[in-house]
Design a protein around this motif. Structure first.
Motif, PDB file in Angstrom:
ATOM      1  N   ASN A 185       0.822  -1.212   0.000  1.00 20.77           N
ATOM      2  CA  ASN A 185       0.000   0.000   0.000  1.00 20.77           C
ATOM      3  C   ASN A 185       0.855   1.260   0.000  1.00 20.77           C
ATOM      4  OD1 ASN A 185      -3.071  -0.749   0.467  1.00 20.77           O
ATOM      5  ND2 ASN A 185      -1.835  -2.204   1.632  1.00 20.77           N
ATOM      6  N   ALA A 189       0.395   4.028  -2.775  1.00 16.27           N
ATOM      7  CA  ALA A 189       0.140   5.422  -2.394  1.00 16.27           C
ATOM      8  C   ALA A 189       1.122   6.359  -3.081  1.00 16.27           C
ATOM      9  CB  ALA A 189       0.236   5.578  -0.876  1.00 16.27           C
ATOM     10  N   ALA A 192      -0.151   6.350  -6.979  1.00 18.14           N
ATOM     11  CA  ALA A 192      -1.415   7.075  -7.152  1.00 18.14           C
ATOM     12  C   ALA A 192      -1.441   8.203  -6.125  1.00 18.14           C
ATOM     13  CB  ALA A 192      -2.590   6.121  -6.947  1.00 18.14           C
ATOM     14  N   ARG A 193      -1.059   9.400  -6.550  1.00 19.82           N
ATOM     15  CA  ARG A 193      -0.848  10.491  -5.597  1.00 19.82           C
ATOM     16  C   ARG A 193      -2.120  11.225  -5.201  1.00 19.82           C
ATOM     17  NH1 ARG A 193       4.373  11.195  -4.694  1.00 19.82           N
ATOM     18  NH2 ARG A 193       5.866  10.309  -6.160  1.00 19.82           N
ATOM     19  N   HIS A 198      -5.308   6.400  -3.568  1.00 14.65           N
ATOM     20  CA  HIS A 198      -4.266   6.987  -2.724  1.00 14.65           C
ATOM     21  C   HIS A 198      -4.743   7.086  -1.274  1.00 14.65           C
ATOM     22  CE1 HIS A 198      -0.953   9.681  -1.591  1.00 14.65           C
ATOM     23  NE2 HIS A 198      -1.865  10.391  -0.951  1.00 14.65           N
ATOM     24  N   THR A 199      -5.969   7.563  -1.102  1.00 14.19           N
ATOM     25  CA  THR A 199      -6.520   7.725   0.245  1.00 14.19           C
ATOM     26  C   THR A 199      -6.644   6.384   0.955  1.00 14.19           C
ATOM     27  OG1 THR A 199      -7.768   9.661  -0.494  1.00 14.19           O
ATOM     28  CG2 THR A 199      -8.471   8.619   1.561  1.00 14.19           C
ATOM     29  N   GLN A 202      -3.160   4.951   1.909  1.00 18.23           N
ATOM     30  CA  GLN A 202      -2.608   5.643   3.073  1.00 18.23           C
ATOM     31  C   GLN A 202      -3.296   5.198   4.364  1.00 18.23           C
ATOM     32  OE1 GLN A 202      -2.721   9.933   2.254  1.00 18.23           O
ATOM     33  NE2 GLN A 202      -0.488   9.862   2.115  1.00 18.23           N
TER      34      GLN A 202
END
Length: 358
Positions: A185, A189, A192-193, A198-199, A202
């Motif tokens: 992950n 992350a 995929a910024r 991304h969320t 994170q």
């Protein structure tokens, strides 16, 4: 400090506050068995635990003697302190163990619907083979789904605001690929910024790197499993993932005491022959020559077994010393000579509970 079978019947658990227990180990060390035993031990005080399988082997179903698990959380066992051979205490009723065998395809569709509201379009993707394509071309996607599902279960709350599960136990991949599995992950992350991926990535890493997670390593007192445990420990620390304890499985009790082991290399044929005769293995005759002739065929095999046992004891001593260098809580589980049936699984859970692993 190693904790061995038969220690105090009740003690404070070592992992208070941990909600996600990740169990890994070299193949053949019994990690699935100990993951299941840990789930039982954690539930014994009236708690609810979820046992998650991520490798599609249906090992949990086999251990508990039930039908193959579908992709849904299902109660598979109830457990109390008495069932684990422990004295009742605190007035807590028994707990429950639920299980989930994660299906990657269903998890991806669930993920797409959750974040992209695909609905029927998700089923269309399934029909045209998109799910298989996505998880094959981008294998990291599979690991994101598996870790994400476990973390979601560990964080989930019901309508009353209480946690759905007091603890989640994940039967994770072997140590050889564990760190990459858990750390995927972080990689996603970084790629995929922005956006929901991304969320989500994170959020998963926050759980995996938090004090609410502990990664336990299963090993045997053998050179290769111990070395893989040592290497896995180093990789987890380097990746800033929280290492839990070491679960030493299939520990055999010593047959000979320390003095006997130390004496194996000496010439003790006469003493052994005399002891065998006194034990009645020389027959009814009292004549020394007759007794000696009767026990003579037993001497070499017995002495050879003693030497092999002494070598094993020394090897295990060396492996314990290597594990002690990790300075992690260590729990020793006995070898069950009759194999691991459901009764054996509860026995192992009781040992984990006694030694403070749950």
């Amino acid at each position: 400090m190693a904790r061995t079978p038969g220690q105090a019947a009740r003690r404070d658990p070592d992992w208070e506050g941990v909600r996600l227990h990740v169990v890994s180990g070299k193949g053949g060390t019994g990690k699935t068995t100990l993951a299941a035993a840990l789930a039982l031990a954690l539930a014994a005080e009236g708690k609810r635990t979820l046992l998650i399988e991520v490798e599609g082997r249906q090992g949990i179903a086999e251990l508990f003697g039930i039908a193959a698990l579908p992709y849904e959380e299902r109660r598979i066992a109830s457990v109390s302190r008495a069932q684990l051979g422990l004295p009742a205490g605190g007035g807590a009723a028994g707990g429950e163990v639920f299980a989930l065998a994660i299906d990657t395809e269903q998890a991806l569709l669930e993920y797409l619907d959750m974040f992209y509201k695909l609905g029927r379009a998700g089923k269309a993707l399934q029909k045209v083979g998109f799910v298989d394509f996505a998880t094959t071309v981008a294998p990291g996607v599979r690991d994101v789904l598996l870790t994400g599902k476990a973390c979601e279960a560990a964080r989930r709350k019901g309508p009353d605001g209480r946690r759905t599960y007091d603890a989640v136990v994940m039967d994770a991949p072997p140590t050889g690929r564990l760190t990459r599995f858990l750390n995927v992950n972080s990689e996603v992350a970084g790629l995929a910024r922005i956006g929901p991926i991304h969320t989500q990535a994170q959020a998963v890493m926050r759980v995996l790197r938090s004090p609410e997670t502990a990664v336990h390593l299963v090993t045997l007192l053998e050179e290769m499993p111990v070395q893989e445990t040592v290497d896995g420990f180093a990789e987890l620390r380097e990746a800033a993932l929280p290492v839990g304890g070491v679960l030493v499985n299939m520990v055999r009790p010593p047959v000979l005491d320390a003095a006997a082991v130390a004496a194996v290399d000496g010439d003790h044929r006469e003493e052994v022959a005399l002891a065998l005769g006194e034990a009645g293995l020389g027959g009814r005759s009292r004549r020394p020559d007759t007794v000696r002739a009767a026990v003579e065929p037993l001497l070499d095999p017995l002495l050879e077994q003693a030497r092999e046992h002494a070598e094993r004891v020394e090897l295990e001593r060396e492996q314990r010393a290597d594990l002690q260098q990790l300075k992690l809580p260590t729990y020793e589980l006995p070898l069950l000579g009759e194999g691991v049936d459901l009764g054996g699984l509860y026995r192992l859970a009781g040992e984990l509970k006694r030694q403070g692993a749950a």
